[in-house]
Design a protein around this motif. Structure first.
Motif, PDB file in Angstrom:
ATOM      1  N   CYS A 180      -5.223   4.485  10.883  1.00  0.00           N
ATOM      2  CA  CYS A 180      -3.397   4.022  10.535  1.00  0.00           C
ATOM      3  C   CYS A 180      -2.827   5.358  10.196  1.00  0.00           C
ATOM      4  O   CYS A 180      -1.851   5.893  10.686  1.00  0.00           O
ATOM      5  CB  CYS A 180      -3.252   3.390   9.017  1.00  0.00           C
ATOM      6  N   THR A 226      -2.409   2.698   5.322  1.00  0.00           N
ATOM      7  CA  THR A 226      -1.509   1.587   5.190  1.00  0.00           C
ATOM      8  C   THR A 226      -0.632   1.345   6.320  1.00  0.00           C
ATOM      9  O   THR A 226       0.469   2.894   6.236  1.00  0.00           O
ATOM     10  CB  THR A 226      -1.235   0.646   4.560  1.00  0.00           C
ATOM     11  N   ASN A 275       3.510  -3.891  10.971  1.00  0.00           N
ATOM     12  CA  ASN A 275       2.248  -3.449  11.735  1.00  0.00           C
ATOM     13  C   ASN A 275       1.543  -2.866  12.771  1.00  0.00           C
ATOM     14  O   ASN A 275       3.022  -2.638  13.626  1.00  0.00           O
ATOM     15  CB  ASN A 275       2.078  -5.176  11.390  1.00  0.00           C
ATOM     16  N   GLY A 289       1.169  -1.496   0.375  1.00  0.00           N
ATOM     17  CA  GLY A 289       0.185   0.116  -0.048  1.00  0.00           C
ATOM     18  C   GLY A 289       1.039   0.802   0.172  1.00  0.00           C
ATOM     19  O   GLY A 289       1.977   1.419   0.742  1.00  0.00           O
ATOM     20  N   THR A 307      -8.203   2.808   9.198  1.00  0.00           N
ATOM     21  CA  THR A 307      -7.995   3.878   8.398  1.00  0.00           C
ATOM     22  C   THR A 307      -7.249   4.958   8.660  1.00  0.00           C
ATOM     23  O   THR A 307      -6.391   5.462   8.795  1.00  0.00           O
ATOM     24  CB  THR A 307      -8.295   3.852   6.696  1.00  0.00           C
TER      25      THR A 307
END
Length: 445
Positions: A421, A66, A402, A61, A418
């Motif tokens: 993130c 992301t 992550n 991404g 989203t």
């Protein structure tokens, strides 16, 4: 150690090695970069070009909605060669950054080959250098170098295969459908995800019919001799009840499960010291990544779980980082010998690039006689380095970037991923900006 006295050796011309060589060279350091291809090929590579991608042309991404996008933003901010070449060789791929594979590698090869501070040596490096060096030989490290690494680290801390279960963000596990207990005890550290008979049979049917990922021929041959960690789908295909006598056996949970014996129990085990990541016990798998999420979310407690790492089964050489590295990607007891890339304990193209960049910054600081920098844990690069330092050695496996390895944002929970993130990205880039400003001597404009 003064900067004027030594050339830094970099072993391996993949993404991490190319990035490390470039970062040192642009800081004025002389680099000798060894790459054995094309004189000696690996089973997975097709060319002798530096930076050849072997599994995919996608770098994940692009947006900071992301975690891959967060890492890309950080690498670009630090002048990454790999990111520059990726941007210049990109092809349409929606919200992902994908590249023209050949053009991308050719660009890296050209830039490295023509840099005045880099000597490119097309030979296999078979000895660990005494002078400052970064080992970035990757998951397909040659037998000669693997033997040297085994001698340095101890064979028990050098692994040759990934047989990895998926890892979930524990905050996304539905604890109303799970309970904590050890087997034959009413308290414990495992998270147990029970299934009734109907739920289990649906799960089993989908598992045995799910699509598996292809593997290279050389991996298939080698895996025939690697029976210690059979894929969960292979176990399941031996019969509908087989899993109930293996990783999903339900016995020993009556006291913790309201006095009832579940039909099947999937266990989650803590995977990092912070207790934010848990792996699915016994779920080593070769299912395609999309299939893993589809099938494993049939487990009631995992229906809304975020899989921060998918299961994989493939040949992969890596060191047990929390045992053999010092937190700055150096081998314990070897102050000038660094490791970068997948062999250091990260997974993924950009993660490998990040460790190459970080190893170069560490080596540069050492050459200058400066204090070793500490990348902020709030950044993607810093969180990866922190994972390598603090992961539980007994269950250590390579990790992608992550949200589970970042420090938590705070008590207020942001439910939309989203937006979560983006909040992590804002904090990350602010922390990185302060870090670069504070250690400006290590980051040329």
């Amino acid at each position: 150690m003064s900067q004027t006295c030594k050339t830094v050796t970099v072993a391996g011309g993949g993404l991490s090695g190319s990035e490390a060589a470039w970062q040192l060279a642009r800081r004025g350091v002389k680099v000798r970069l060894y790459e054995m291809r094309p004189n000696k090929m690996t089973p997975a590579h097709e060319t002798g070009l530096l930076g050849e991608l072997v599994c995919s042309n996608s770098l994940g991404g692009e947006k900071t909605t992301t975690t891959a996008g967060i890492l890309k933003a950080e690498l670009s901010r630090m002048g990454s060669l790999i990111m520059e070449c990726a941007e210049r060789s990109r092809v349409p791929a929606g919200n992902a950054l994908a590249v023209d594979r050949e053009g991308f590698a050719a660009m890296i090869d050209e830039k490295i080959s023509n840099h005045p501070n880099i000597e490119l040596v097309r030979e296999e490096l078979t000895e660990l250098p005494e002078e400052p060096a970064i080992i970035a030989t990757g998951p397909l490290t040659s037998a000669a170098m693997a033997e040297k690494l085994a001698s340095l680290t101890g064979e028990e801390f050098l692994y040759f295969y990934d047989a990895v279960a998926p890892i979930v963000d524990v905050s996304t596990v539905d604890m109303t459908k799970a309970f904590k207990a050890n087997r034959y005890g009413d308290e414990g550290d495992y998270i147990n995800c029970p299934m009734n008979e109907e739920e289990y049979k649906i799960f089993w049917r989908e598992l045995v019919n799910a699509e598996t990922a292809p593997r290279h021929d050389f991996e298939v041959e080698q895996m025939r001799h690697f029976d210690g960690c059979l894929p969960v789908e292979v176990i399941a295909k031996r019969g509908e009840q087989t899993l109930l006598f293996g990783p999903l056996r339900p016995v020993g949970f009556e006291a913790a499960n309201r006095g009832e014996t579940p039909y099947a129990v999937v266990q989650l085990r803590q995977d990092n010291s912070e207790g934010t990541l848990f792996n699915i016990v016994g779920f080593q798998t070769n299912l395609k990544w999309g299939e893993q999420e589809r099938v494993f979310r049939l487990i009631p407690a995992l229906r809304g779980a975020e899989f921060v790492r998918k299961g994989v089964m493939h040949r992969n050489l890596f060191v047990c980082a929390p045992r053999v590295l010092d937190g700055c990607l150096r081998f314990n007891g070897r102050e000038a010998l660094y490791i970068a890339g997948q062999a250091s304990g990260v997974e993924g193209y950009l993660e490998s690039t990040a460790t190459g960049l970080a190893a170069a910054v560490f080596a540069y600081a050492q050459l200058r006689g400066e204090a070793m920098p500490e990348f902020p844990k709030e950044t993607a690069v810093g969180s990866l380095l922190n994972y390598l330092r603090t992961a539980l050695p007994e269950s250590f496996q390579p990790m992608n970037v992550n949200l589970g390895i970042f420090p938590r944002l705070g008590k207020k929970k942001i439910r939309k991923r989203t937006e979560r993130c983006e909040a992590y990205a804002r904090r990350s880039l602010e922390a990185l900006g302060r870090f670069i400003e504070e250690r400006a001597e290590l980051f040329p404009a």
